[in-house]
Design an enzyme around this catalytic site. Structure first.
Site, PDB file in Angstrom:
ATOM      1  N   CYS A 128      -1.315  10.428   0.060  1.00 19.28           N
ATOM      2  CA  CYS A 128      -2.768  10.487  -0.078  1.00 19.28           C
ATOM      3  C   CYS A 128      -3.097  10.972  -1.483  1.00 19.28           C
ATOM      4  O   CYS A 128      -2.825  12.118  -1.816  1.00 19.28           O
ATOM      5  CB  CYS A 128      -3.343  11.455   0.952  1.00 19.28           C
ATOM      6  SG  CYS A 128      -5.104  11.729   0.735  1.00 19.28           S
TER       7      CYS A 128
ATOM      8  N   ASP B 117       0.835  -1.207   0.000  1.00 17.92           N
ATOM      9  CA  ASP B 117       0.000   0.000   0.000  1.00 17.92           C
ATOM     10  C   ASP B 117       0.867   1.253   0.000  1.00 17.92           C
ATOM     11  O   ASP B 117       0.508   2.268  -0.612  1.00 17.92           O
ATOM     12  CB  ASP B 117      -0.904  -0.021   1.240  1.00 17.92           C
ATOM     13  CG  ASP B 117      -2.088   0.918   1.128  1.00 17.92           C
ATOM     14  OD1 ASP B 117      -2.452   1.291   0.004  1.00 17.92           O
ATOM     15  OD2 ASP B 117      -2.645   1.297   2.178  1.00 17.92           O
TER      16      ASP B 117
END
Lengths: 302, 302
Positions: free
Chosen positions: A240, A16
């Protein structure tokens, strides 16, 4: 109120975290990172993803990473699997767990996986069945469980509803993911309580992004409702995508620091973990975003 | 467990934050920052410090800052006062509150104020009396209440013992300060509970540094024991002198974001606060360390 005495951390940095890196990271660096995490005491990790290299070029070396790993019997290695084709590619690499994913937000599901939540679960059903037949544990990541970039706040009941559907197709473990980091402690507890209606306590984990600095408060609030499994990313790897320059996954070091202070066992050696953060940060050419790594590395530098 | 419905935030950025800046900040910039904080709804702030300009050159314009401030009746303006001489200089500027300080660690007191804790309190007694005679509220900042760079962990009982001595000389309010940011939620609660033996609930505040990313978890844990007053610093101003490059004061924006999510009133407008963080960050020539400011500014930039 007593807290859990032991917490299991799943380091998602190699998957991730690194999947957001534009520059391709050498397979050898990825493998070395995982070996360092294992040596630091990490006992669950996400190693790579079997998505199409057209979508995520960074994970194009998935089979090579899995082949080069020195597996340890005590470490559960998970890989992300987006569909049946990914599953076919993943199974020969013998992952201990596969991770499937959907969202608690319809708008997010439509924009990110081009189908409804219900359709995504329907499509995953045969993948889950195949994994179970192979004796592989199945985790589901439930994205946008607290908030969505398109829909705003997500009602806890929505988490419960999707959790029930995932449980029904045989998913073993549910990861409640605050993909955009907008969750705060009481809302996180409410979402977890909904998940716990359908999954046992040991099979619900928190996956919190630190975009707004809330992740550790949310981990603490999760401990208060008994949840004792968390995803985290060494060095805070992973930005993000919804706010460039903002923080993504909570850093594993920051979580370990808090758990150490709370007297909760993790089996993780904080110094060795900070070494791993320093290793990957150097490989990426920038300092870790983790507050603990920055503070401890600054102290070491004197 | 119910949390407080309202929290009072004291922004210490103009004093505790800026005092660490090597480069002198223009008085006009400091005053503009304070005006912006007031406009954003901040109702308590530390404006400056009446320490010797030999110790802290950055605060050499203390009287000029106070003279230029457009005071508002609803905003309590505090100034730091290190001794009787500072008090003489401070009083004509009509602060609503003065802040005196000592430590919960003997080693820290010796190294930072060159006397024992008991001696420091003895020296502050006439200053406190003078403030009370002038109708000025007295806050005490208790440094190293969780940990000390020289002594390590500080026992909660030590916080209680020093709190009792401070109360005895007439101090109105106690700020429990985690100067080096090593506190974690349960240890913070234990320290606060000791402080609450000697000060009423409304007169105990938390002052947490985010050096190890623990500050918001500690604020949440403080709310659980009823504490509803916190120091914080706009933009996360203020580094950590014990680890260069590490984070200092928790950012006011990050605290407000969490409190908004918890449905707790602060009276602070988050967007206006982020504007103030952007203003001072631009003046200092670097991005804010606050996660909320970074994320919201990145979102605004699209």
């Amino acid at each position: 109120m007593s807290l859990p005495t032991h917490v299991t951390l799943c380091d998602v940095g190699p998957r991730d975290g690194l999947q957001n890196e534009k520059q391709l990271v050498d397979t050898a660096v990825k493998v070395e990172l995982i070996h360092r995490l294992q040596a630091a005491g990490i006992r669950r990790l996400e190693a790579t993803s079997f998505v199409s290299p057209k979508w995520v070029p960074q994970m194009g070396d998935n089979a090579a990473v899995m082949a080069a790993l020195q597996r340890r019997p005590e470490v559960a290695v998970a890989v992300l699997v987006p569909n049946a084709k990914g599953m076919e590619a993943a199974l020969p690499t013998r992952p201990d767990e596969i991770v499937v994913f959907t969202a608690a937000s319809e708008a997010f599901a439509q924009k990110n996986i081009n189908c409804s939540i219900a359709e995504s679960i329907e499509r995953f059903a045969p993948v889950v069945a195949q994994a179970k037949a192979a004796g592989t544990k199945v985790r589901a990541a439930l994205s946008c469980a607290l908030g969505c970039p398109y829909e705003g706040d997500i009602a806890p009941e929505k988490v419960g509803a999707v959790a029930a559907q995932l449980r029904a197709i045989g998913v073993d473990h549910l990861g409640v993911s605050d993909t955009i980091g907008v969750g705060t402690p009481r809302r996180v507890q409410a979402a977890l309580e909904q998940a716990l209606k359908h999954f046992p306590l040991g099979e619900v984990s928190g996956h919190y992004h630190d975009t707004y600095g809330q992740a550790l408060a949310n981990v603490y609030a999760s401990l208060e409702v008994g949840v004792a499994t968390f995803d985290a990313s060494v060095g805070g790897l992973g930005g993000c995508p919804y706010a460039k320059g903002a923080t993504g996954n909570v850093a594993t070091e920051d979580v370990v620091f808090m758990l150490n202070g709370l007297g909760i066992e993790t089996g993780v050696d904080l110094d060795a973990l900070v070494d791993a953060a320093a290793f990957i940060s150097e490989a990426l050419g920038r300092p870790p975003v983790s507050r603990v790594a920055r503070a401890l590395l600054a102290k070491r530098a004197g």
